[in-house]
Design a protein around this motif. Structure first.
Motif, short mmCIF file in Angstrom:
data_model
loop_
_atom_site.label_atom_id
_atom_site.label_comp_id
_atom_site.label_asym_id
_atom_site.label_seq_id
_atom_site.Cartn_x
_atom_site.Cartn_y
_atom_site.Cartn_z
N ALA A 1 3.49 -1.64 1.85
CA ALA A 1 2.41 -1.22 0.97
C ALA A 1 1.86 0.14 1.40
CB ALA A 1 1.31 -2.25 0.97
N PRO A 2 1.31 0.92 0.47
CA PRO A 2 0.70 2.20 0.86
C PRO A 2 -0.43 1.99 1.87
CG PRO A 2 0.93 2.02 -1.52
CD PRO A 2 1.23 0.67 -0.96
N SER A 3 -0.67 2.99 2.70
CA SER A 3 -1.74 2.92 3.68
C SER A 3 -2.70 4.09 3.49
CB SER A 3 -1.17 2.94 5.11
OG SER A 3 -0.44 4.13 5.31
N ASN A 4 -3.88 3.99 4.13
CA ASN A 4 -4.90 5.04 4.04
C ASN A 4 -5.27 5.37 2.60
OD1 ASN A 4 -4.93 5.35 6.88
ND2 ASN A 4 -3.13 6.66 6.77
#
Length: 296
Positions: free
Chosen positions: A288-291
């Protein structure tokens, strides 16, 4: 062979004698178990680190210098050993002093396999140890694993997982022993057996050597809430010779459970050790995308 060891601390002086009385200090007693040495012991502290979807580092502790490694995908075949009915009936202590309580699963009631974790009912806060023995009829024998544990008073079952799977011989009795080193006066959870009395679920000891039925101490009709989680491992992977204690695992598949084994090659008349075994799972290749954030 068992030994007793006492450590004494006295204010501003050396006690000199472990059996003297003192007004300012403390003494702690320990039980030491000395096991016969193995000609070629298995590696210890085995685990997988730095796992990616396709690689991992298999690490262990040993000074043998020569090793054999094998690994393969693992399909979980697990078995839960359990006597209790899941409902807390009472809590048990021994006058506020440390003691041992244990469940014994009889030889033949489980298969040749590995112990992955112990599950126990956490009824009161305490710190201590869980010890696994793989022999003995009226007292545990052949200590095969020890792990420090802590109860928090969660009032639920909690798992204590071993970093390295514990090999078991199903022709011998399996003992799971808890010891409360400090904490609450009543740390042992018990359920009401009603008419289903299981004598091998009543063991209690004050010194770890002499064992009795807890019913003899006035707690009748109750058994311990201690369970064993058993894994059956079958690895058909090729055996690879190696000389370091970190082995790079490659060509792994994402989101897949693996079993890995290492044994020492001692040479001469000592031959090879038993296999040390660990389980791990590779992460997903689609993270999953982070930040994640928004700008206003």
């Amino acid at each position: 062979r068992f030994y007793r060891m006492r450590v004494m601390l006295m204010y501003a002086t050396n006690p000199g004698n472990p059996c003297v009385s003192t007004a300012y200090g403390e003494a702690e007693d320990y039980k030491l178990t000395v096991l016969p040495g193995e000609a070629c012991p298995a590696p210890t502290e085995m685990h997988a680190e730095n796992s990616t979807p396709f690689t991992a580092d298999l690490m262990w502790t040993s000074d043998a210098g020569n090793y054999q490694v094998r690994y393969a995908p693992h399909t979980a075949e697990s078995e839960l050993l359990q006597y209790d009915n899941g409902t807390l009936g009472t809590t048990v202590g021994y006058g506020g002093t440390p003691f041992y309580w244990a469940t014994m699963y009889q030889a033949g009631s489980y298969t040749d396999s590995y112990l992955s974790k112990v599950t126990a009912y956490d009824c009161n806060e305490m710190t201590g140890f869980v010890m696994i023995y793989n022999d003995g009829t009226t007292a545990p024998e052949n200590l095969v694993a020890t792990m420090r544990v802590a109860f928090t008073g969660a009032n639920s079952f909690v798992d204590f997982t071993f970093d390295q799977l514990v090999a078991l011989d199903a022709t011998k009795n399996l003992w799971i022993v808890f010891y409360n080193q400090s904490g609450a006066s009543y740390p042992a959870a018990a359920y009401a057996e009603n008419d289903n009395i299981i004598v091998n679920n009543h063991w209690i000891s004050t010194n770890g050597t002499t064992w009795n039925d807890v019913a003899n101490l006035g707690v009748s009709g109750h058994g311990w809430m201690i369970r064993a989680n058993i894994e059956t491992i079958s690895i058909n992977g090729s055996i690879n010779d190696y000389t370091a204690t970190t082995y790079p695992l490659t060509d792994l598949t994402p989101e897949t459970a693996y079993a890995a084994q290492v044994r020492n090659v001692c040479g001469g008349n000592d031959g090879e050790s038993d296999w040390a075994t660990t389980l791990f799972t590779t992460p997903s290749n689609c993270l999953a995308p982070s930040n994640l954030q928004t700008n206003r």
